[in-house]
Scaffold this motif. Structure first.
Motif, mmCIF file in Angstrom:
data_model
loop_
_atom_site.group_PDB
_atom_site.id
_atom_site.type_symbol
_atom_site.label_atom_id
_atom_site.label_comp_id
_atom_site.label_asym_id
_atom_site.label_seq_id
_atom_site.Cartn_x
_atom_site.Cartn_y
_atom_site.Cartn_z
ATOM 1 N N VAL A 44 0.820 -1.224 0.000
ATOM 2 C CA VAL A 44 0.000 0.000 0.000
ATOM 3 C C VAL A 44 0.854 1.275 0.000
ATOM 4 O O VAL A 44 0.333 2.360 -0.241
ATOM 5 C CB VAL A 44 -0.989 0.055 1.191
ATOM 6 C CG1 VAL A 44 -2.024 -1.037 1.076
ATOM 7 C CG2 VAL A 44 -0.250 -0.025 2.521
ATOM 8 N N HIS A 45 2.138 1.127 0.248
ATOM 9 C CA HIS A 45 3.030 2.295 0.259
ATOM 10 C C HIS A 45 3.758 2.486 -1.069
ATOM 11 O O HIS A 45 4.224 3.581 -1.373
ATOM 12 C CB HIS A 45 4.067 2.165 1.367
ATOM 13 C CG HIS A 45 3.479 1.767 2.677
ATOM 14 N ND1 HIS A 45 2.523 2.522 3.313
ATOM 15 C CD2 HIS A 45 3.680 0.671 3.466
ATOM 16 C CE1 HIS A 45 2.178 1.917 4.436
ATOM 17 N NE2 HIS A 45 2.855 0.788 4.540
ATOM 18 N N PHE A 50 -2.174 -1.537 -5.857
ATOM 19 C CA PHE A 50 -2.321 -2.342 -4.638
ATOM 20 C C PHE A 50 -3.103 -1.545 -3.589
ATOM 21 O O PHE A 50 -4.026 -2.079 -2.944
ATOM 22 C CB PHE A 50 -0.937 -2.721 -4.094
ATOM 23 C CG PHE A 50 -0.972 -3.755 -2.995
ATOM 24 C CD1 PHE A 50 -1.435 -3.440 -1.723
ATOM 25 C CD2 PHE A 50 -0.535 -5.052 -3.235
ATOM 26 C CE1 PHE A 50 -1.461 -4.386 -0.713
ATOM 27 C CE2 PHE A 50 -0.568 -6.013 -2.229
ATOM 28 C CZ PHE A 50 -1.025 -5.673 -0.967
ATOM 29 N N ILE A 52 -5.215 1.015 -3.992
ATOM 30 C CA ILE A 52 -6.625 1.228 -4.368
ATOM 31 C C ILE A 52 -7.423 -0.061 -4.194
ATOM 32 O O ILE A 52 -8.550 -0.059 -3.689
ATOM 33 C CB ILE A 52 -6.696 1.783 -5.802
ATOM 34 C CG1 ILE A 52 -6.142 3.225 -5.807
ATOM 35 C CG2 ILE A 52 -8.121 1.738 -6.343
ATOM 36 C CD1 ILE A 52 -5.805 3.760 -7.177
ATOM 37 N N GLN A 53 -6.799 -1.176 -4.584
ATOM 38 C CA GLN A 53 -7.450 -2.483 -4.423
ATOM 39 C C GLN A 53 -7.752 -2.763 -2.944
ATOM 40 O O GLN A 53 -8.738 -3.420 -2.607
ATOM 41 C CB GLN A 53 -6.520 -3.570 -4.983
ATOM 42 C CG GLN A 53 -7.171 -4.909 -5.179
ATOM 43 C CD GLN A 53 -6.183 -5.903 -5.779
ATOM 44 O OE1 GLN A 53 -4.986 -5.847 -5.556
ATOM 45 N NE2 GLN A 53 -6.703 -6.838 -6.553
ATOM 46 N N SER A 54 -6.917 -2.217 -2.064
ATOM 47 C CA SER A 54 -7.094 -2.447 -0.634
ATOM 48 C C SER A 54 -8.048 -1.444 0.010
ATOM 49 O O SER A 54 -8.295 -1.507 1.212
ATOM 50 C CB SER A 54 -5.737 -2.366 0.081
ATOM 51 O OG SER A 54 -4.846 -3.307 -0.455
ATOM 52 N N GLY A 55 -8.538 -0.467 -0.779
ATOM 53 C CA GLY A 55 -9.509 0.474 -0.239
ATOM 54 C C GLY A 55 -8.961 1.844 0.082
ATOM 55 O O GLY A 55 -9.684 2.704 0.597
ATOM 56 N N LEU A 56 -7.679 2.078 -0.198
ATOM 57 C CA LEU A 56 -7.091 3.402 0.018
ATOM 58 C C LEU A 56 -7.259 4.232 -1.250
ATOM 59 O O LEU A 56 -7.387 3.686 -2.349
ATOM 60 C CB LEU A 56 -5.598 3.269 0.351
ATOM 61 C CG LEU A 56 -5.263 2.574 1.677
ATOM 62 C CD1 LEU A 56 -3.771 2.265 1.742
ATOM 63 C CD2 LEU A 56 -5.663 3.445 2.845
ATOM 64 N N PRO A 57 -7.237 5.559 -1.125
ATOM 65 C CA PRO A 57 -7.391 6.391 -2.324
ATOM 66 C C PRO A 57 -6.171 6.335 -3.240
ATOM 67 O O PRO A 57 -6.281 6.527 -4.450
ATOM 68 C CB PRO A 57 -7.572 7.805 -1.752
ATOM 69 C CG PRO A 57 -7.075 7.749 -0.347
ATOM 70 C CD PRO A 57 -7.236 6.342 0.118
ATOM 71 N N ALA A 61 2.478 7.148 2.530
ATOM 72 C CA ALA A 61 3.660 6.878 3.350
ATOM 73 C C ALA A 61 3.319 5.916 4.482
ATOM 74 O O ALA A 61 2.187 5.871 4.965
ATOM 75 C CB ALA A 61 4.197 8.177 3.934
ATOM 76 N N SER A 62 4.321 5.170 4.891
ATOM 77 C CA SER A 62 4.179 4.247 6.009
ATOM 78 C C SER A 62 4.134 5.004 7.334
ATOM 79 O O SER A 62 4.835 6.006 7.517
ATOM 80 C CB SER A 62 5.380 3.303 6.000
ATOM 81 O OG SER A 62 5.480 2.613 7.218
ATOM 82 N N ALA A 94 -4.379 9.968 10.013
ATOM 83 C CA ALA A 94 -4.704 10.375 8.639
ATOM 84 C C ALA A 94 -3.636 9.864 7.682
ATOM 85 O O ALA A 94 -2.498 9.604 8.080
ATOM 86 C CB ALA A 94 -4.807 11.898 8.545
ATOM 87 N N ILE A 95 -4.043 9.746 6.433
ATOM 88 C CA ILE A 95 -3.144 9.304 5.369
ATOM 89 C C ILE A 95 -2.100 10.394 5.079
ATOM 90 O O ILE A 95 -2.419 11.582 5.094
ATOM 91 C CB ILE A 95 -3.979 9.060 4.085
ATOM 92 C CG1 ILE A 95 -4.901 7.873 4.278
ATOM 93 C CG2 ILE A 95 -3.098 8.899 2.866
ATOM 94 C CD1 ILE A 95 -4.210 6.555 4.282
#
Lengths: 143, 152
Positions: A44-45, A50, A52-57, A61-62, A94-95
Motif C-alpha cells: 500500500v506504500h 495495490f 486502491i485495491q485495498s480500499g485506500l485512495p 507513506a508508512s 490520517a493518510i
C-alpha cells in the motif's frame, strides 16, 4: 548535544526538520531489502494499484516513516541515550500522501526525577501541509 | 507458529514465524536516505561504538508484514493504527537481530477487525533491544477506510 536540559520548562515546544515524502523515498523505505529483481515490493506504500485495491485512495507513506521522523527529533532532544531508555506511543490518524511535507513537533508536558536522571513526558505529533495532524501521541526521554 | 493461517485470522496467543534480520551498512544507509536523517552516528564509528542502526529500520522491518509467515488474501492489506514503542538498547550495524511476533488481543470496532500484536527484537547477546505493542486493522477493497488509519 541534547537540546533539552533540566531547566527546560513545561510547554516548551521543539520542531524537527521538515521532511519530504517523495515517491522514491517511499519506495526506499517500504520497498524491502535488498533491492533485487522485483523491487520495490508491492504494497500500500509502493504501488497505487495495490493501495486502491485495498480500499485506500492511493499509495501513502508508512506510519513507520513518521515514527522514524519522530525518533530523529527525540534523539536530537535527548541524545543517543534515548535509544536505551526512550519510548513513544503514536496513533496514526490520517493518510500521508506522496509528496507531502511532514513536520514533527514535541512539547514538554511534565518532568520528574528518576534517580540521577530527569524524565520528560512529551506530547508529539506529525503534521503535513498547513498543519493538519497525521500522527499524534506521547513520548518519554531522560537526560 | 501459525504458518498456514491468514494473518488477520490469528487470535490471542498465536505467533507469526520469527525473522532473523542481518543489518549491513548499505541496508542502514538506504533507510537513512529514505527518511533524510544522515547523522554521522549512523554511518561512522564513534569513540566507543560502531555505527548505529536507525530506529526507523528496526520499526519498519519489525512490522508484522515482514514475518515469513505473514499472509493475507489478495486485495487485502494490514494497516497500522497505533504503536507503542520502547527503546532498550542501540543496535550496531553488522549485527543480526531476531524479531518475534505474538497476538495478544483481537477485537472489532465499527465492523472492522483489529489485532494487537507484541513484537520483540532481540540481539545476538540475547538482550531485548526494542519492544512494540502495535494495533493493526485489515482492509480490503469494499471495506471503507477507518478514521484512525495509518500505515504499516
Amino acid at each position: 548535544m541534547p537540546e533539552i536540559n533540566t531547566g527546560t520548562k513545561q510547554g516548551a515546544e521543539f520542531t524537527g526538520r521538515t521532511k519530504n515524502v517523495t515517491s522514491y523515498r517511499t519506495w526506499q523505505f517500504s520497498g524491502g531489502w535488498p533491492p533485487r529483481d522485483g523491487w520495490p515490493a508491492s504494497n500500500v506504500h509502493t504501488d497505487d494499484r495495490f493501495a486502491i485495491q485495498s480500499g485506500l485512495p492511493a499509495r501513502a507513506a508508512s506510519g513507520a516513516m513518521l515514527q522514524g521522523y519522530i525518533a530523529e527529533l527525540l534523539i536530537d532532544l535527548f541524545g543517543e541515550v534515548w535509544m536505551s531508555d526512550g519510548s513513544f506511543d503514536m496513533k496514526f490518524i490520517a493518510i500521508v500522501p506522496i509528496d507531502a511535507r511532514v513536520t514533527t513537533i514535541a512539547t514538554v508536558v511534565s518532568k520528574e526525577r528518576e534517580g540521577e536522571r530527569m524524565r520528560f513526558n512529551m506530547d508529539v505529533r506529525c503534521e503535513i501541509g498547513d498543519g493538519t495532524p497525521v500522527a499524534v501521541g506521547t513520548a518519554t526521554g531522560t537526560i | 507458529m501459525s504458518s498456514n493461517v491468514n494473518t488477520d485470522q490469528l487470535e490471542a496467543g498465536d505467533e507469526l514465524d520469527p525473522l532473523d534480520l542481518h543489518i549491513t551498512a548499505e541496508f542502514n544507509e538506504s533507510i537513512l536516505q529514505s527518511i533524510e536523517d544522515l547523522h554521522p552516528r549512523y554511518m561512522t564509528t564513534g569513540p566507543d561504538h560502531a555505527p548505529i542502526v536507525h530506529p526507523a529500520l528496526l520499526i519498519v522491518f519489525s512490522n508484522l508484514t515482514r514475518s515469513p509467515s505473514f499472509r493475507l488474501i489478495p486485495g487485502a492489506a494490514a494497516v497500522q493504527t497505533h504503536d507503542d514503542v520502547r527503546m532498550l538498547k542501540p543496535v550496531p550495524v553488522g549485527e543480526t537481530v531476531t524479531i518475534t511476533w505474538k497476538v495478544i488481543e483481537t477485537y472489532e470496532r465499527r465492523n472492522r477487525p483489529y489485532q494487537v500484536m507484541d513484537t520483540h527484537i532481540v540481539d545476538p547477546h540475547g538482550d531485548t533491544v526494542l519492544t512494540r505493542r502495535t494495533t493493526n486493522t485489515f482492509m480490503a477493497g469494499k471495506i471503507p477506510m477507518p478514521v484512525d488509519i495509518g500505515g504499516s
